[in-house]
Design a protein around this motif. Structure first.
Motif: not given
Ligand code: TMP
Ligand code: ASP
Length: 238
Positions: A76-85
């Motif tokens: 509900e409150t969390r998602q995965l993303v690619k690490k970026v600068e």
């Protein structure tokens, strides 16, 4: 995916390491801030709604071929993303005049622009995110000319896609802010979030504000407006 240590806490989100160095976990907070955090509040349920809304919009943009950092929503409150600068340039697109544009230039509120206006702001809490020119970004190495060209092209495409998406929900996309980043291979990816915190949404028939302006201007029922955006998105069924 195991959650590692917290890497960064921003005004609206916390970022955590995961067991994959190229992937971060984003936890959406219930904090609301405005005017460079001079105004603050906690709103139970806000983090959940922004996570749901932003995940759905990024999924839609991914499907349409926009390169983004978004991988998947995990709860509900969390998602995965690619690490970026993150490139320290905030990109604001405006379809209708309002907000700082009117205050800064004295132009009338609510004018429908004949074509979208793209503006750049330096991402700096210390300086209050000042408006900058493309040349500032290039001269001070915040971005490159080539990157800014790509950013502008992607931004205009995102504007078109989101305008169409929200038109079907009887919502006018007035303006919004995007952020971009680069992954470890140097790919330019649309990053951060797209939510009622970062967009202005007006109901098409009543003109009612369905975004963070309800908080900025003390209009009340902030969470109700965010919930209304989420309800209309889910009614679309994709
Ligand atoms: P503005 O009219 O206050 O400059 O805002 C333009 C758009 O950018 C509006 O949709 C809100 C969004 N925005 C952010 O997401 N973060 C910010 O820090 C600011 C100032 C605006
Ligand atoms: N996001 C900014 C802040 O938290 C400004 C705003 O959205 O009004 O201060």
């Amino acid at each position: 995916m195991k959650t590692g240590s917290m890497l960064y806490e921003g005004k609206a989100k916390k970022m955590y390491a995961t067991d994959d160095p190229a992937v971060l976990l984003v936890d959406y907070k219930n904090s609301l801030t405005a005017f460079n955090a001079q105004k603050k509040a906690e709103m139970e349920g806000k983090g959940r709604l922004n996570n749901l809304i932003s995940s759905r919009l990024f999924e839609y943009l991914n499907k349409k071929g926009i390169p983004t950092h978004f991988i998947e929503r995990i709860d509900e409150t969390r998602q995965l993303v690619k690490k970026v600068e993150i490139i320290p340039v905030e990109v604001v697109t405006r379809n209708i005049t309002t907000g700082t544009l009117c205050r800064r230039l004295g132009v009338e509120e609510g004018m429908v622009l004949p074509h979208p206006l793209v503006e750049y702001y330096l991402k700096s809490d210390e300086l209050g995110d000042p408006l900058i020119l493309e040349d500032h970004a290039i001269l001070f190495n915040w971005s490159t000319k080539e990157e800014l060209e790509k950013i502008r092209e992607i931004t205009l495409r995102v504007n078109q896609l989101l305008k169409e998406y929200f038109e079907k929900l009887d919502v006018i996309l007035v303006d919004f802010k995007l952020e971009f980043g680069k992954d470890h291979e140097g790919n330019l990816l649309l990053s951060d979030e797209i939510s009622p915190d970062t967009c202005r949404f007006w109901d098409r028939s009543s003109g009612e504000k369905l975004d963070k302006d309800r908080f900025r201007k003390d209009l009340g029922n902030v969470l109700g407006a965010y919930q209304e955006i989420w309800s209309r998105i889910t009614s679309r069924g994709e």
